[in-house]
Design a protein around this motif. Structure first.
Motif, PDB file in Angstrom:
ATOM      1  N   GLN A   6       0.837  -1.208   0.000  1.00 65.97           N
ATOM      2  CA  GLN A   6       0.000   0.000   0.000  1.00 65.97           C
ATOM      3  C   GLN A   6       0.866   1.249   0.000  1.00 65.97           C
ATOM      4  O   GLN A   6       0.675   2.160  -0.808  1.00 65.97           O
ATOM      5  N   LEU A  14       3.961   1.545  -0.811  1.00 66.28           N
ATOM      6  CA  LEU A  14       4.719   1.632  -2.051  1.00 66.28           C
ATOM      7  C   LEU A  14       3.872   2.269  -3.158  1.00 66.28           C
ATOM      8  O   LEU A  14       4.296   3.184  -3.853  1.00 66.28           O
ATOM      9  N   LEU A  15       2.642   1.769  -3.240  1.00 67.85           N
ATOM     10  CA  LEU A  15       1.778   2.251  -4.310  1.00 67.85           C
ATOM     11  C   LEU A  15       1.399   3.705  -4.102  1.00 67.85           C
ATOM     12  O   LEU A  15       1.352   4.492  -5.039  1.00 67.85           O
ATOM     13  N   VAL A  16       1.135   4.050  -2.850  1.00 68.50           N
ATOM     14  CA  VAL A  16       0.838   5.447  -2.558  1.00 68.50           C
ATOM     15  C   VAL A  16       2.016   6.291  -2.987  1.00 68.50           C
ATOM     16  O   VAL A  16       1.867   7.333  -3.641  1.00 68.50           O
ATOM     17  N   ALA A  18       2.086   6.675  -6.671  1.00 66.07           N
ATOM     18  CA  ALA A  18       1.056   7.620  -7.094  1.00 66.07           C
ATOM     19  C   ALA A  18       1.500   9.047  -6.775  1.00 66.07           C
ATOM     20  O   ALA A  18       1.317   9.962  -7.580  1.00 66.07           O
ATOM     21  N   LEU A  19       2.099   9.227  -5.616  1.00 64.27           N
ATOM     22  CA  LEU A  19       2.563  10.563  -5.234  1.00 64.27           C
ATOM     23  C   LEU A  19       3.611  11.057  -6.212  1.00 64.27           C
ATOM     24  O   LEU A  19       3.563  12.195  -6.664  1.00 64.27           O
TER      25      LEU A  19
END
Lengths: 317, 291, 402
Positions: C6, C8-10, C13-14
């Protein structure tokens, strides 16, 4: 449990600070859209992922919410924020009507009925000109010129929706939802009132989608039937957000929303202006290719298929 | 009274084309058990093939039928073989992922068309475009009438194929009862591939027939996808006879709606009939006739 | 492990959000022009873009504005309000244009006006004509062209003096432009004592067969006058089918838009002959520069132009005048300069006034034209007419049946 709370807190802090670090309006705009899709994707996931009622018509709730806010502001001159408070409730009303009609049907027939219902809503919005202004749409002027207030409203909405979905799925209701998805007849024979719980799931789902729609009206300040009742860009997008992130997981749709909006906008801006212009013109193509790729190889989404992704990465090393 | 018959004639003529579109969809639906949300987009591809054949090789749209149909047959075969069949083995929580795949395919086809041809509206203006002849005070659109006759012919050929050939019988058997058909030795994987190809070829023929009447642009597929599944549900999934009645019903209902309610309500008439059938007559017109 | 994912993905996306956008150059005065360059209305966008471009070359050849070159950034709204708003947003935020122009389809222009007003960037509209656009009290929105309810002002006297129709059928495309225009013409007819037999909106213009039952109903109603508000394809189809179905009222009148475009006569052929249309401009009008513009356009692009092109060409000159007069390139100063505009253009005099519910609206006369031998000729008002009107018309003969 505790670790999860720490992680949630970290994520929350990151998102609260984010717009203070990122001052570009353009990237704030993307973040706002992503947060809005967190809400919609999660809502769809509650009804479809957990309760097993695959809706192809979430634009109905989104559009109803958006038009509630828009019509109140445009025709009655109330604040569009009042509309945002009410948008969720009108969407629930729409949801109950849809539920009454479509829950008589199961499986693929339910999905078909929701597509038709969505198209009918779009046509009503087109034709009921005295109420909706028809194809002309509803045009407002935003309350704030800065993106910041909108960002925090969207963030609050996203946080609230995640909290509610989490609570619901940990409660008895959540258990009933899943049992209806797994086998409706068996659930009924165990004394679960399937009709009631399906409608309940639909109502919660519709409420948040409708509120997101009303937020969209406030934020974008313009809607027309083709935008808010769109089958591909609202109903299908809601499904894709959830699928790409991971169906029937709490965090999946949230992650999916960030990925979807991120990738879409990356291509729309032609990979930050580095790629030739035709790339930005083909962002919809990339969107479609991504759908195919994900369904073929990541059918349970990034969150659901994480072990599979990890295995692939580890092996390739 | 002239207005009524004029409306009826217009409805029947377009209904014939709708039937062609619906038959392709209903075959796919019957055999695969899914709705093909890329159906109209396949037709759009066929229309562009016809458009290109006309513009560059001056091939009459009605002759392009014999180019567009095989092209789309192979496109359909490829889609089924490489994109839809692999999904049968994938374990997922969402049983409708084949449907979503067709949505992805629809978007990709539309966007490829936009990429190549841009959003500009194209048309094929033939000598018979916009021509009309009169029969008893009713005006008949020449292109529509020819298209209708083609549609009838193709329907007859399709029925001969389904009733008289081994392959056709296998398709019908699979559509009626997949498990039983497999037990009887039908290679269901091969049948699904051929059926999707056949469905695509049928809707391709509709595309070629419609091009002298419609303007062509990448998004034209979507309304036809909606129509296709309305027809299929009206007629009853998997029923080819039902699709013919479904197509005619939709064509007439739209036309009547346009004349007597208002032109902008035309689409809504079809969808409302659709919802009513879905609720009160699940199984479609097929249920009434037991065909 | 899922939670690591989670984060990592955030993070990914950031990173996507944080990455820098493309840089922009800053040496010319940039004005954004939004037009439909693809899609259904591309033909209108094309004639306007060519005219903007023609004016731009002249303006820069004559020294530009305050020593700087004028630059037009063209953007495509594809005929879709949502896309129109996005490209407006991009022109304002990324390209930092000092003012905006263009605006073709009414519904799109209306939606885009909201963006301009929101961001307080002056927007000079030159075609979008629905009344509501300048009725909202938006102070950054200015309109060069008359509103759609004024379109028929020139036609009224032609009807009362020459045609004297008893009744009329109104057909219109059902977007904002057509719907408002139909409502306005209906009121005009009622005021003139002409009976309105039927008002029908249509949207499926790409489905010719739908027009057959419609025209059959018109035939049964047997009106003196058929008034049509249509874009290009529907105008063509309606007239072709009217010919095929031998629908013969005393007069066919088009409400500008599709009916004055050269493509209308090319595509409809014989069916376009003797059709009358409202227009906002004609090259034969005694306006200084009108004929020169028409001839230059023809010499440059080897094709005819009409009122849409004149609107665009005039808008380019209004912008130049405004930017020259403005104290600075700040939006408020440009707005102030727009308010003080009082100039002569090839499209007619330009002065933005407020009246009734309208704000910052230019008022102009409208005229009547007729397709005669494949040429668009000015036939009314009589004192300005370039050619005598043909009325009554023997349609069957015009259409080649006799």
């Amino acid at each position: 449990m505790k670790r999860n709370q720490v992680i949630s807190a970290i994520i929350a802090v990151v998102f609260i600070i984010l717009p203070l670090v990122v001052t570009s309006d353009y990237y704030r705009h993307l973040a706002i859209l992503a947060l809005m899709w967190v809400v919609i994707g999660g809502s769809w996931n509650l009804l479809a992922g957990y309760t097993g009622q695959i809706s192809f018509g979430h634009a109905i709730f989104f559009g109803t919410g958006a038009y509630t806010a828009g019509i109140l502001a445009d025709k009655l001159g109330t604040s569009a924020w009042l509309g945002m408070a009410l948008g969720g409730f009108t969407a629930v009303l729409a949801g109950l009507v849809i539920g009454f009609i479509c829950f008589r049907l199961r499986g693929p027939y339910f999905a078909l009925a929701t597509i038709a219902a969505g198209e009918i809503c779009r046509l009503i919005a087109v034709n009921w000109e005295s109420l909706t202004n028809g194809m002309v749409g509803v045009l407002l002027i935003q309350t704030f010129r800065s993106k910041l207030p909108y960002y925090y409203v969207a963030l609050a909405l996203a946080a609230a929706s995640l909290l509610v979905f989490n609570l619901v799925m940990k409660s008895k209701w959540g258990f009933y939802f899943v049992s209806i998805r797994e086998d409706q007849d068996a659930a009924e024979s165990l004394g679960i009132n399937a009709a009631l719980y399906k409608n309940l799931s639909l109502a919660i789902s519709a409420f948040f989608t409708g509120t997101a729609g009303a937020f969209y009206m406030n934020y974008m300040a313009f809607i027309d039937p083709e935008v808010v009742f769109s089958l591909p860009y609202i109903s299908i997008m809601a499904i894709l957000v959830a699928i790409i992130g991971g169906v029937a997981t709490i965090w999946g749709p949230a992650v999916g929303a960030l990925i979807m909006v991120g990738i879409q906008e990356t291509f729309r801006s032609a990979i930050f202006g580095l790629a030739p212009k035709w790339v930005s013109q083909s962002h919809a193509l990339v969107f479609g290719l991504m759908v195919i790729f994900v369904i073929l190889y990541l059918a349970n989404g990034v969150v659901g298929d994480w072990p599979k992704i990890k295995r692939l990465v580890v092996r390739s090393r | 009274m002239t207005v009524f018959f004029q409306t009826l004639v217009s409805g029947i003529l377009i209904g014939g084309i709708y039937a062609l579109i619906g038959m392709g969809m209903t075959l796919i639906m019957g055999v695969m058990g899914i709705i093909n949300l890329a159906h109209g987009q396949l037709m759009m591809v066929a229309m562009y093939i016809t458009f290109v054949a006309y513009t560059f090789f001056h091939l009459d749209p009605y002759l392009s039928l014999f180019v567009a149909m095989p092209c789309l047959f192979f496109l359909g075969v490829a889609i089924q073989k490489f994109l839809l069949n692999p999904l049968m083995e994938v374990e997922t929580i969402i049983p409708q992922n084949q449907v979503l795949m067709t949505v992805g395919i629809a978007i990709v086809l539309t966007e490829i068309a936009r990429f190549i041809f841009s959003s500009t509206y194209r048309s094929v203006t033939t000598s018979y475009t916009g021509k009309v002849f009169f029969l008893g005070g009713i005006s008949f659109n020449v292109a529509m009438t020819v298209a209708f006759l083609f549609a009838v012919t193709l329907t007859i050929v399709l029925f001969w194929f389904l009733l008289k050939t081994d392959l056709g019988r296998s398709i019908r058997a699979t559509a009626q009862d997949k498990e039983a058909a497999i037990l009887m030795g039908v290679n269901s994987r091969r049948i699904t591939i051929i059926t999707y190809g056949l469905g695509a070829a049928l809707v391709a023929s509709a595309g070629s027939l419609l091009i002298p009447i419609f303007y062509l642009f990448p998004d034209i597929g979507r309304p036809f996808t909606t129509k296709a599944f309305v027809i299929t549900i009206l007629g009853g999934m998997g029923s080819t006879v039902g699709a013919i009645f479904g197509g005619l019903t939709l064509g007439i209902a739209e036309s009547m709606g346009a004349t007597y309610i208002g032109m902008s309500y035309k689409e809504m008439v079809g969808l409302i009939i659709f919802l009513l059938v879905l609720i009160f007559l699940p199984g479609g017109l097929k249920r009434l006739t037991k065909v | 492990m899922t939670s690591f994912l989670q984060i990592l993905l955030v993070g990914v996306a950031l990173a996507t959000f944080l990455a820098p956008g493309p840089a922009t150059a800053q040496d010319a005065i940039k004005v954004g022009i939004v037009l439909p360059l693809t899609g259904d209305q591309a033909k209108f966008g094309e004639i306007e873009k060519l005219s903007f471009y023609l004016a731009l070359e002249e303006i820069n050849a004559a020294g530009g504005i305050k020593g700087k070159k004028l630059q037009f950034l063209f953007a495509d709204d594809t005929g879709n309000p949502e896309v129109g708003r996005t490209v407006m947003e991009k022109l304002i935020k990324k390209d930092k244009v000092v003012m905006l122009g263009g605006g073709y389809a009414s519904a799109v222009t209306y939606a885009m006006a909201g963006v301009a007003q929101q961001n307080r960037i002056p927007f000079l509209i030159n075609t979008g004509s629905a009344d509501v656009i300048t009725e909202k009290g938006y102070d950054y929105i200015f309109r060069l062209n008359p509103t759609v309810s004024d379109y028929t002002s020139g036609l009224e006297s032609f009807l009362t003096a020459v045609v004297k129709p008893k009744n009329v059928v109104i057909l219109h495309e059902s977007s904002l432009f057509g719907a408002e225009g139909a409502k306005a013409f209906k009121n005009t007819c009622e005021k003139l004592g002409i009976k309105v037999l039927m008002v029908e909106g249509y949207e499926g213009w790409f489905r010719a067969f739908d027009f057959q039952p419609l025209l059959m109903r018109v035939k049964q109603a047997n009106p003196d006058l058929v008034y049509m508000i249509s874009y290009l394809r529907d105008a063509t189809l309606l007239m072709q089918l009217a010919r095929e179905m031998k629908l013969t009222p005393k007069l066919f009148v088009g409400g500008a838009a599709g009916f004055t475009l050269p493509e209308f006569a090319q595509e409809a052929g014989k069916a376009a002959e003797k059709v009358i249309s409202v227009t906002l401009w004609h090259q034969s009008l005694p306006i200084p520069g009108a004929r020169e513009y028409f001839d230059k356009f023809k010499a440059t692009y080897q094709r005819d132009t009409e009122y849409h092109g004149a609107e665009a060409y005039a808008a380019a000159y209004v912008m130049t005048d405004v930017l020259k007069r403005a104290k600075s390139l700040a939006p408020e100063d440009i707005k102030q300069a727009l308010k003080e505009t009082d100039m002569q253009t090839v499209f007619g005099p330009v002065k933005f006034v407020s009246y009734g519910k309208m704000t910052n609206q230019n008022r102009l006369n409208t005229y009547v034209v007729q397709w005669q031998e494949g040429k668009l000729r000015l036939i009314w008002p009589a004192d300005l007419a370039q050619a005598k009107y043909v009325y009554p018309v023997d349609w069957l003969k015009e259409w080649g049946f006799k």
